[in-house]
Each structure stands twice: as C-alpha cells, then as structure tokens.
Design a protein around this motif. Structure first.
Motif, PDB file in Angstrom:
ATOM      1  N   ARG A 184     -66.164 -27.131 -29.300  1.00 19.48           N
ATOM      2  CA  ARG A 184     -65.205 -26.394 -28.487  1.00 19.48           C
ATOM      3  C   ARG A 184     -64.060 -27.269 -28.003  1.00 19.48           C
ATOM      4  NH1 ARG A 184     -68.608 -24.117 -23.622  1.00 19.48           N
ATOM      5  NH2 ARG A 184     -66.575 -23.249 -23.048  1.00 19.48           N
ATOM      6  N   TRP A 185     -64.274 -28.610 -27.987  1.00 18.48           N
ATOM      7  CA  TRP A 185     -63.205 -29.497 -27.527  1.00 18.48           C
ATOM      8  C   TRP A 185     -62.059 -29.587 -28.523  1.00 18.48           C
ATOM      9  CZ3 TRP A 185     -63.291 -30.116 -22.660  1.00 18.48           C
ATOM     10  CH2 TRP A 185     -64.512 -30.156 -21.973  1.00 18.48           C
ATOM     11  N   SER A 186     -62.262 -29.076 -29.750  1.00 13.99           N
ATOM     12  CA  SER A 186     -61.164 -29.045 -30.715  1.00 13.99           C
ATOM     13  C   SER A 186     -60.054 -28.104 -30.260  1.00 13.99           C
ATOM     14  CB  SER A 186     -61.679 -28.610 -32.094  1.00 13.99           C
ATOM     15  OG  SER A 186     -62.220 -27.294 -32.036  1.00 13.99           O
ATOM     16  N   LEU A 187     -60.391 -27.193 -29.354  1.00 13.99           N
ATOM     17  CA  LEU A 187     -59.406 -26.255 -28.811  1.00 13.99           C
ATOM     18  C   LEU A 187     -58.653 -26.822 -27.614  1.00 13.99           C
ATOM     19  CD1 LEU A 187     -61.454 -22.910 -28.860  1.00 13.99           C
ATOM     20  CD2 LEU A 187     -59.730 -23.634 -30.508  1.00 13.99           C
ATOM     21  N   TRP A 188     -58.986 -28.041 -27.206  1.00 17.94           N
ATOM     22  CA  TRP A 188     -58.480 -28.611 -25.956  1.00 17.94           C
ATOM     23  C   TRP A 188     -56.980 -28.394 -25.744  1.00 17.94           C
ATOM     24  CZ3 TRP A 188     -61.204 -32.814 -22.931  1.00 17.94           C
ATOM     25  CH2 TRP A 188     -60.446 -33.245 -21.853  1.00 17.94           C
ATOM     26  N   PRO A 189     -56.087 -28.876 -26.660  1.00 17.87           N
ATOM     27  CA  PRO A 189     -54.652 -28.743 -26.363  1.00 17.87           C
ATOM     28  C   PRO A 189     -54.199 -27.295 -26.251  1.00 17.87           C
ATOM     29  CG  PRO A 189     -54.998 -29.436 -28.628  1.00 17.87           C
ATOM     30  CD  PRO A 189     -56.327 -29.533 -27.946  1.00 17.87           C
ATOM     31  N   PHE A 190     -54.761 -26.427 -27.093  1.00 20.19           N
ATOM     32  CA  PHE A 190     -54.368 -25.021 -27.050  1.00 20.19           C
ATOM     33  C   PHE A 190     -54.946 -24.328 -25.823  1.00 20.19           C
ATOM     34  CE2 PHE A 190     -54.779 -26.353 -31.513  1.00 20.19           C
ATOM     35  CZ  PHE A 190     -53.444 -26.283 -31.867  1.00 20.19           C
ATOM     36  N   LYS A 191     -56.157 -24.725 -25.441  1.00 19.31           N
ATOM     37  CA  LYS A 191     -56.749 -24.157 -24.237  1.00 19.31           C
ATOM     38  C   LYS A 191     -55.953 -24.581 -23.007  1.00 19.31           C
ATOM     39  CE  LYS A 191     -61.217 -23.409 -21.976  1.00 19.31           C
ATOM     40  NZ  LYS A 191     -62.661 -23.734 -21.984  1.00 19.31           N
TER      41      LYS A 191
END
Length: 260
Positions: A48-55
């Motif tokens: 789920r941390w792959s979404l960090w910048p978009f999140k």
C-alpha cells in the motif's frame, strides 16, 4: 425547414453523447482496472505504500475541501497537516460544520471527477497535469517534511513531467486518470478503512453523526454514493466532450505546448 434542422441537431447530439468509440472504450477499461488495482493496493500491507505520493495528494484535496468551505461559511483555517499514515487534519475556527465536515470527502470526489473528465483527452490532461504538479509541491509545505515524503512527492512530479515527453504526452492521460480515480473513490476506500476495517472513531463521518444524528456508517455510505455519482458524471461528461481518437488527440497535443 425548422423541423428538419431540429431533427439534424437532435441526431448530432444523440450520436455525440451516447456513442462510445473505441478510444473511449479503452479509457473506460483503464478506469475499471484502476479502481480494482487501487482498491487492492489500498488494503495490502507494505504494498500500500506504493500509493504514498498519490495518497498524499488525495489527502490534500480532502483537506482543501474542508478549508475552502470553512472560509466560504465564515470560518478561519488555522493550520493543515498531512500524513499518509495517519491522514490529514484541518484545524478551523467557526464555519458551518454541517457543510465543512462532508466537504472533505465530497471535495476530493469532485476533484477526482474533474480529473477523470480531463483524462479522456490529451490536451485536457496537459492542463490538469500543470495544476496537479503545483498541488503536489504545495503538499510538501503541509505534510510532515521527512525525506521520504519529499522524495516521493518529487518523484510524482517528475513522473508528470516525463509523461509530457513520451508520444506527445499520450501517457499523461493515464496518469491523470489514475489520480482521478483514486481521488474520486477516496471516500469509499477511506470510509471503509476507518469505519469497517480499523474502526476509527474520529472520522468525519463519526463527528458528523454525533452532531447531527444518525450513524457514522450511514453517513459514510451516503457520502460514498454521492462520490460515485460524481465519478459517473465525470465519465459521462468525458465521453460527451472528447470523442476524438488517439491519433486525433495526439495531433491536437502537438499544437498545445508541444514536446518531442
């Protein structure tokens, strides 16, 4: 003659608004895949941390919704903080809580719908990407300024810039669509995460329920339905406004801030 012209206009509008061409079918397929992929990544540990910048950006949109409605209803914004691990917080004074509380989720959903609309066309995606790049950089000021946040946000900005120079920015459409889908459905995933999976009691929905009645789950479902309706409106508007093929869009893109 008037009835003839009216029939021609009606037929043109019908074909423009109801027909889905092959390019739009690809776009709709991408939107569906994104919805499934983001839903999985949102809930899988570590991945789920792959979404960090978009999140980070989507959380910023959420807090912008709170802040803007607070200012519009006579309130004052004291501070905004962002953290993808803990969510965002907007500290406000005054304002109408019945409007400011749901404005976070509904605001991010509306922005997501607009991005999805832009994602149907390359030139529109170029315009959206400029706004997104500015918003990405602004999130650094409100987010916790650790090195990982700065690096990932700058990576996202770099991704937008890089897409401008690939096939006359055609890939940019799909990046804008990705952010749009994530933002449009943020309320669905976040409310599910807070109220069903983690049972967090301090969500916007729980605060709204305490002040105005009902249950947090009920308000969460209502806001999620509205978010999905916003997303559907963005898709329908995109289909109606951008019937051009990939090749036509690429040719138009060559004349709007051209890149090689």
């Amino acid at each position: 003659m008037a009835p003839v012209h009216a029939d021609i206009a009606h037929n043109l509008l019908s074909r423009r608004s109801l027909t889905v061409d092959s390019t739009q079918k690809v776009t709709l397929g991408v939107i569906a895949v994104y919805a499934v992929v983001i839903a999985l990544l949102w809930n899988l540990p570590y991945v789920r941390w792959s979404l960090w910048p978009f999140k980070m950006l989507v959380i910023a949109f959420h807090e912008f919704g709170h802040a803007i409605t607070a200012c519009c209803t006579g309130g004052r914004v004291k501070s905004i903080s962002l953290d993808p691990r803990e969510g965002g917080v907007t500290h406000m004074e005054g304002g109408i809580n019945a409007i400011t509380l749901p404005a976070g989720y509904l605001g991010s959903s509306l922005i997501g719908a607009l991005l999805i609309f832009c994602g149907f066309d390359i030139v529109a995606s170029k315009v959206a990407s400029i706004v997104l790049a500015v918003c990405f950089l602004l999130t650094i000021w409100w987010a916790r300024r650790d090195w990982l946040t700065i690096v990932t946000v700058l990576f996202a900005v770099g991704l937008l810039v890089a897409c401008w120079f690939i096939a006359h920015a055609e890939p940019l459409r799909f990046v804008v669509l990705f952010i749009g889908v994530m933002s449009a459905l943020y309320s669905v995933w976040d409310i599910c995460d807070d109220l069903i999976l983690r049972k967090v009691n301090s969500s916007d929905a729980s605060v709204f329920a305490k002040r105005y009645g009902g249950s947090s789950q009920c308000w969460g479902v209502v806001w999620s339905i509205v978010s999905i309706l916003f997303m559907a409106m963005g898709i329908v508007a995109g289909i109606a406004a951008f019937p051009e093929s990939f090749s036509q869009q690429e040719n138009d893109s060559k004349h709007f801030i051209p890149t090689h």
